[in-house]
Design a protein around this motif. Sequence first.
Motif, PDB file in Angstrom:
ATOM      1  N   ASN A   1     -17.762   4.725   5.567  1.00 53.44           N
ATOM      2  CA  ASN A   1     -18.528   3.676   4.944  1.00 53.44           C
ATOM      3  C   ASN A   1     -18.068   2.973   3.783  1.00 53.44           C
ATOM      4  O   ASN A   1     -17.551   3.566   2.775  1.00 53.44           O
ATOM      5  CB  ASN A   1     -19.845   4.205   4.469  1.00 53.44           C
ATOM      6  N   TYR A   2     -17.648   1.762   3.946  1.00 55.34           N
ATOM      7  CA  TYR A   2     -17.133   0.916   2.998  1.00 55.34           C
ATOM      8  C   TYR A   2     -18.091  -0.072   2.037  1.00 55.34           C
ATOM      9  O   TYR A   2     -19.283  -0.186   2.564  1.00 55.34           O
ATOM     10  CB  TYR A   2     -16.237  -0.159   3.560  1.00 55.34           C
ATOM     11  N   LEU A   3     -17.818  -0.315   1.092  1.00 52.95           N
ATOM     12  CA  LEU A   3     -18.535  -1.264   0.355  1.00 52.95           C
ATOM     13  C   LEU A   3     -18.482  -2.769   0.837  1.00 52.95           C
ATOM     14  O   LEU A   3     -17.315  -3.151   1.184  1.00 52.95           O
ATOM     15  CB  LEU A   3     -18.082  -1.568  -1.152  1.00 52.95           C
TER      16      LEU A   3
ATOM     17  N   GLY B   1     -14.018  -5.380   2.165  1.00 50.45           N
ATOM     18  CA  GLY B   1     -13.354  -5.357   3.421  1.00 50.45           C
ATOM     19  C   GLY B   1     -13.370  -3.856   3.619  1.00 50.45           C
ATOM     20  O   GLY B   1     -14.173  -2.889   3.335  1.00 50.45           O
ATOM     21  N   ASP B   2     -12.504  -3.286   4.414  1.00 47.07           N
ATOM     22  CA  ASP B   2     -12.403  -1.960   4.963  1.00 47.07           C
ATOM     23  C   ASP B   2     -11.274  -1.319   4.108  1.00 47.07           C
ATOM     24  O   ASP B   2     -10.407  -0.538   4.632  1.00 47.07           O
ATOM     25  CB  ASP B   2     -11.815  -1.771   6.308  1.00 47.07           C
TER      26      ASP B   2
ATOM     27  N   PRO C   1     -12.977   6.282  -3.702  1.00 45.31           N
ATOM     28  CA  PRO C   1     -12.084   6.389  -2.641  1.00 45.31           C
ATOM     29  C   PRO C   1     -11.300   5.022  -2.149  1.00 45.31           C
ATOM     30  O   PRO C   1     -12.080   4.321  -1.925  1.00 45.31           O
ATOM     31  CB  PRO C   1     -12.738   7.274  -1.674  1.00 45.31           C
ATOM     32  N   VAL C   2     -10.110   5.036  -1.785  1.00 45.68           N
ATOM     33  CA  VAL C   2      -9.506   3.948  -1.387  1.00 45.68           C
ATOM     34  C   VAL C   2      -8.823   4.232   0.054  1.00 45.68           C
ATOM     35  O   VAL C   2      -8.175   5.357   0.057  1.00 45.68           O
ATOM     36  CB  VAL C   2      -8.409   3.378  -2.344  1.00 45.68           C
ATOM     37  N   TYR C   3      -8.893   3.290   1.059  1.00 45.78           N
ATOM     38  CA  TYR C   3      -8.248   3.437   2.383  1.00 45.78           C
ATOM     39  C   TYR C   3      -7.399   2.336   2.544  1.00 45.78           C
ATOM     40  O   TYR C   3      -7.803   1.350   3.009  1.00 45.78           O
ATOM     41  CB  TYR C   3      -9.415   3.526   3.341  1.00 45.78           C
ATOM     42  N   ILE C   4      -6.091   2.402   2.330  1.00 43.90           N
ATOM     43  CA  ILE C   4      -4.974   1.652   2.511  1.00 43.90           C
ATOM     44  C   ILE C   4      -4.428   1.860   4.024  1.00 43.90           C
ATOM     45  O   ILE C   4      -4.096   2.835   4.500  1.00 43.90           O
ATOM     46  CB  ILE C   4      -3.772   1.790   1.415  1.00 43.90           C
TER      47      ILE C   4
ATOM     48  N   LYS D   1       4.065  -8.303   1.433  1.00 40.96           N
ATOM     49  CA  LYS D   1       2.910  -8.435   2.322  1.00 40.96           C
ATOM     50  C   LYS D   1       2.271  -7.228   2.920  1.00 40.96           C
ATOM     51  O   LYS D   1       0.876  -7.433   2.852  1.00 40.96           O
ATOM     52  CB  LYS D   1       3.351  -9.277   3.606  1.00 40.96           C
ATOM     53  N   SER D   2       2.835  -5.959   3.036  1.00 42.52           N
ATOM     54  CA  SER D   2       2.226  -5.065   3.579  1.00 42.52           C
ATOM     55  C   SER D   2       1.260  -4.433   2.388  1.00 42.52           C
ATOM     56  O   SER D   2       0.526  -3.382   2.787  1.00 42.52           O
ATOM     57  CB  SER D   2       3.212  -3.833   4.335  1.00 42.52           C
ATOM     58  N   PHE D   3       1.466  -4.735   1.186  1.00 42.85           N
ATOM     59  CA  PHE D   3       0.733  -4.054  -0.016  1.00 42.85           C
ATOM     60  C   PHE D   3      -0.521  -4.838  -0.156  1.00 42.85           C
ATOM     61  O   PHE D   3      -1.157  -4.661  -1.210  1.00 42.85           O
ATOM     62  CB  PHE D   3       1.642  -4.193  -1.131  1.00 42.85           C
ATOM     63  N   GLU D   4      -0.724  -6.035   0.609  1.00 41.19           N
ATOM     64  CA  GLU D   4      -1.878  -6.997   0.248  1.00 41.19           C
ATOM     65  C   GLU D   4      -3.512  -6.180  -0.132  1.00 41.19           C
ATOM     66  O   GLU D   4      -4.222  -6.635  -0.589  1.00 41.19           O
ATOM     67  CB  GLU D   4      -1.999  -8.101   1.310  1.00 41.19           C
ATOM     68  N   GLU D   5      -3.353  -4.931   0.737  1.00 42.36           N
ATOM     69  CA  GLU D   5      -4.778  -4.595   0.555  1.00 42.36           C
ATOM     70  C   GLU D   5      -4.915  -3.981  -1.119  1.00 42.36           C
ATOM     71  O   GLU D   5      -6.229  -4.003  -1.443  1.00 42.36           O
ATOM     72  CB  GLU D   5      -4.813  -3.171   1.713  1.00 42.36           C
ATOM     73  N   GLY D   6      -3.704  -3.916  -1.646  1.00 40.28           N
ATOM     74  CA  GLY D   6      -4.054  -3.481  -2.970  1.00 40.28           C
ATOM     75  C   GLY D   6      -4.733  -4.588  -3.998  1.00 40.28           C
ATOM     76  O   GLY D   6      -5.294  -4.514  -4.805  1.00 40.28           O
ATOM     77  N   ARG D   7      -4.699  -5.907  -3.219  1.00 39.13           N
ATOM     78  CA  ARG D   7      -5.409  -6.849  -4.179  1.00 39.13           C
ATOM     79  C   ARG D   7      -6.891  -6.725  -3.868  1.00 39.13           C
ATOM     80  O   ARG D   7      -7.522  -7.174  -4.806  1.00 39.13           O
ATOM     81  CB  ARG D   7      -5.000  -8.212  -3.537  1.00 39.13           C
TER      82      ARG D   7
END
Length: 453
Positions: free
Chosen positions: A225-227, A231-232, A414-417, A434-440
């Motif tokens: 379950n995400y905020l 995003g996810d 909790p963080v799901y990369i 580019k592959s680290f963009e979820e960190g933003r």
Amino acid sequence: MDYTGNSQAQHLCVLVHGLWGNPGHLAVMAKSLREKHPEDSLHILVAKRNSNSFTYDGIEVGGERVCQEIEEEIERLAKEGQEIKKLSLVGYSLGGLVIRYAAGLLDSKGFFEKIQPVNFHTFASPHLGVRTPLRGWHNHVWNVLGARTLSASGRQLFTIDSFRDTGKPLLEVLADPDSIFIKGLAKFQRRTLYANIVNDRTAVYYTTGISKTDPFTHLDKIKINYLPEYGDVILDPKTPITPLDAEEPHDTFYGGILKASQTTIGRLPFFLAMIIFIPIGVVAFLINSGIQSFRSNRRIYLHERGLAGIQPGNYRFPLITNMREAVEDVYENINSAQSNEYLVAGTEEEAAQEEPSSSSLDQTPSSQDEFKVPLLRQNSEKEPRPHDSPTLALAPYQFRMIQALDNVGWRKYPVYIHKVMHSHAAIIIRMEKKSFEEGRVVLKHWLEEEFIL
């Protein structure tokens, strides 16, 4: 890029990098912080004296260096007519432990009587150390051998050290409820941590999330379950997971054989790592570790005698108040090949009491601000146990550390990369990839929801 503020900024935020790190690892974080908070509202200091191999020198030495940097920066600003009234500490990976140590030192010096401690935030920090929860020979191979490859920091991270005259590992002292470190930590208005749930090859979920369970071991059996607005990536801290409606398979004779084979196959990466990497990468890693440990021991020797530009006597208080890339890859690959083991249900209380502590756990949670998200208490009685997640085979002192740290109160995310297999670096965008963009998304949540002025 210059992240400093102007003479109007009264809030100082200090960013501290992790093991093998340098200020460049925090460039995206610092830039994001500056974009959110202009120069007239926030002064940013990216600590630099623990860069690269200096991170081998241990949490104590690192914490004292950071303290000196903070004091010197505030003194410099005061001479320029800028008064700092608020302080925030942000640590990434090992930096989270360094700022926990620094917080205790600053409080002991009366620092928080003049300057208000506001934010204390960590990202992928191994609060319980990096000892893999294993109870067999794997423990001997990794938890013991790995602890001896990173000088003082390695001994402290694997909790095989004996800190000063306490007879305890430094991390246990950091979490002693009667220590200067817990008392300093409790004074911050907001304590927040972000923890990767998968693919963190350096610090796994149980230690970064201060938890005795790992409900994310079998992602195929749960619904995450995400905020909604993030995003996810950021899980809902109230209800991070829910069970999938599926029947449990019945074990048969052949099913048992299959499960055993799957367990063996699951550990193949470890065996392959031992067979393949030992004659190649591990040899190079151990040689480099020996060189760096020798240099680190020399620096520590000079530090202890006040010959390294800092007088350690300025930071030595009674602790208890009532008394580089290729090398890093080898380390992470072997570390990530370990698999967790668990305690038999109902035995976790016995495990926590195997080594009785002289300190009581009577800390009361801090309530200095009204949380938008309730504190997640992961104590033995209150910890959410989705699917009755089994208790990890942690050491007794680690269970006590969890309780003491949770008694202070944390906001845990909790963080799901998903997009990269190196979530430890991606969570803060350690480099522009580019592959680290979820960190933003992580940094966006941190700045919009957690960091307060």
